[in-house]
Design an enzyme around this catalytic site. Structure first.
Site, PDB file in Angstrom:
ATOM      1  CB  ILE A  69       0.482   6.304   2.657  1.00  0.00           C
ATOM      2  CG1 ILE A  69       1.797   6.552   2.958  1.00  0.00           C
ATOM      3  CG2 ILE A  69      -0.273   5.196   3.295  1.00  0.00           C
ATOM      4  CD1 ILE A  69       2.157   6.981   4.619  1.00  0.00           C
ATOM      5  CB  CYS A  70      -3.062   3.224  -1.011  1.00  0.00           C
ATOM      6  SG  CYS A  70      -4.778   2.764  -1.354  1.00  0.00           S
ATOM      7  CG  LEU A  71      -4.489   4.501   5.912  1.00  0.00           C
ATOM      8  CD1 LEU A  71      -4.542   3.004   6.108  1.00  0.00           C
ATOM      9  CD2 LEU A  71      -3.223   5.145   7.007  1.00  0.00           C
ATOM     10  CG  ASN A  77      -1.665  -1.399   1.313  1.00  0.00           C
ATOM     11  OD1 ASN A  77      -1.622  -2.052   2.263  1.00  0.00           O
ATOM     12  ND2 ASN A  77      -2.653  -1.358   0.229  1.00  0.00           N
TER      13      ASN A  77
END
Lengths: 157, 353
Positions: free
Chosen positions: A89-91, A81
């Protein structure tokens, strides 16, 4: 503008006050710009990131806390991620699930949790995601550990 | 003289009944002065008693030791139970001294009262128990008891009233009663004083202790509200000066803790343990904001941030659910405001109850 500044000042005070509360997180505000923060987080134990110290860069928008801060890894990290080159950041809580009740500290905690529990179904690092999705846990772990040792650990001898 | 003193006595009682602390303070100051006078007079008078001392027997019995004695005896025993005067003497002694304190401490009026009474009695006809120094206390007790039984018929109403005072908490009744008692027991009070002084004469080393015990309730100065409800406040008054504020603190503490607990149970400890400032913008919450509860999850925020969130995505920061009054807000802002306010009010009421 003013609200975000006041809010960030309060968070700064909070961080100063509870410096020792969370030893895994070190939040530091930029000397000249309160909208720029950096954080040092320790890789969670029992993960390939254990023993590493990862640097995060926070860029806080003026609409903060209504808008989430932009966070990226400055330290290279092999994680499904996290974009391997940019550190993005993929959050979800940094995107649509953001709540103004969150703080920079809680974002750091969320990122530590993300390191321990990667989400291979929404990958930014396709190689890492593919390893996990294909079930090659050992491959993922060895790659992640190697990059942790290369990038996130102080050089030894 | 006596009537004058009674009038003097009644005035401060009445004035200190409302919670007028400034007046009370002033009264205390004047009471200190009066206490000084009283001490001086007592010394004078002690020397006189010493001179007369041995030839006077208990002649003050009769009707003089009437109902007031009994009343004070009751009260004295009450005081004894509260261990205000843990002295190894007979009950009567503690009782008298403590009643004296009791009358002395709350409303300063008895000071002037007794002092003027002393002045009036300086002729010395009434000095009982001067001679039998060691027996004076016990004899006084006997006297008071017999007298109380004798006078029960005559002063039933008074006794009943005092019992009622002991039970009831109505301040006005007590006001009346205290006035009544001060009127009724005026002749007996000086008997008490005489007893006290005879004790003092008998046991000189106790004199300073007594004096301090009399001074103490004054020295602490505050003694708020005590003349209104002597029975209600006596333990705090005579025993510890700090206990009154402590009591009030105890009153507020559980409320606060309850609210805190409620807040904590609803929404962690972060956002509601600091209800003074908005968790979003960190501005102080004013009264409207604190009574504003936009979401059933209990997350509070200021109206300004709430409006901004409504303009943005309209989700509660606490639970990330859509605020319920969103569509109404979109149509007519006035109605929405009313609705939100009403909801907030009801919610806050619920959370408080």
């Amino acid at each position: 503008m003013q609200a975000s500044r006041a809010r960030l000042f309060k968070e700064y005070k909070e961080v100063q006050r509870e410096k020792t509360a969370d030893p895994d997180i070190q939040l530091v505000c930029d000397d000249s710009n309160i909208f720029k923060w950096t954080a040092l987080i320790k890789g969670p134990s029992e993960t390939p990131y254990d023993g590493g110290v990862f640097q995060l860069a926070f860029s806080v928008p003026e609409q903060y806390p209504l808008q989430p801060p932009q966070v990226r890894f400055l330290t290279k990290i092999f994680h499904p991620n996290v974009h391997f080159k940019t550190g993005e950041i993929c959050l979800d809580i940094l995107k649509n699930a953001w709540s103004p009740a969150w703080t920079l500290q809680s974002v750091c905690r969320a990122i530590i949790a993300l390191m321990a529990h990667p989400e291979p179904d929404s990958p930014l690092n396709c190689d890492s995601g593919n390893l996990l999705r294909s079930g090659d846990i050992r491959g993922y772990q060895s790659m992640a550990r190697m990059y942790t040792r290369l990038a996130a650990m102080p050089k030894k001898g | 003289m006596v009537s004058d003193s009674i009038i003097n006595a009644s005035i401060p009682v009445a004035s200190s009944n409302p919670k007028d602390f400034a007046k009370k303070k002033r009264a205390n100051r004047s009471a200190k002065l009066k206490q000084c006078k009283l001490d001086a007079r007592r010394e004078q008078w002690l020397s006189q008693v010493k001179n007369k001392g041995s030839r006077q027997e208990l002649n003050g019995g009769g009707g003089a030791c009437g109902q007031g004695m009994q009343v004070t005896n009751e009260r004295g025993q009450l005081m004894e139970k509260l261990a205000i005067k843990p002295r190894g003497e007979a009950e009567e002694n503690g009782g008298y001294t403590s009643t004296y304190n009791d009358f002395d401490s709350p409303s300063n009026s008895p000071t002037s009262h007794t002092s003027s009474l002393l002045e009036g009695n300086d002729s010395g006809t009434n000095f009982t128990g001067g001679s039998s120094s060691s027996n004076s206390s016990s004899s006084g007790g006997c006297c008071s008891r017999s007298m109380s039984e004798e006078d029960n018929e005559g002063d039933d109403d008074c006794l009943d009233d005092w019992e009622a005072v002991a039970d009831a908490l109505a301040a006005t009744d007590k006001k009346q009663e205290q006035l009544n008692s001060s009127l009724d027991s005026a002749p007996e009070r000086d008997d008490n004083v005489v007893h006290m002084s005879s004790q003092q004469e008998a046991s000189d080393p106790k004199v300073p202790a007594k004096d301090t015990s009399q001074q103490n309730p004054k020295g602490r100065g505050a003694v708020p509200g005590s003349p209104v409800g002597i029975h209600a406040w006596r333990p705090n008054d005579a025993f510890r000066p700090q206990s009154l504020p402590n009591l009030s603190k105890q009153y507020t503490f559980p409320m606060n803790s309850g609210r805190h607990y409620r807040g904590g149970s609803v929404w962690g400890c972060k956002s509601l343990s600091i209800p003074t400032s908005c968790p979003i913008c960190c501005e102080d919450l004013d009264f409207t904001d604190t009574s504003f509860l936009p979401c059933p999850c209990g997350f509070r925020l200021c109206l300004f941030c709430h409006k901004r969130i409504l303009e943005d995505d309209g989700r509660c920061p606490g639970c990330r659910k859509q605020y319920k009054h969103d569509p109404i807000e979109g149509e007519t802002t006035k109605d929405a405001g009313c609705l939100i306010f009403r909801a907030a009010r009801s919610c806050s009421m619920i959370s408080r109850s």
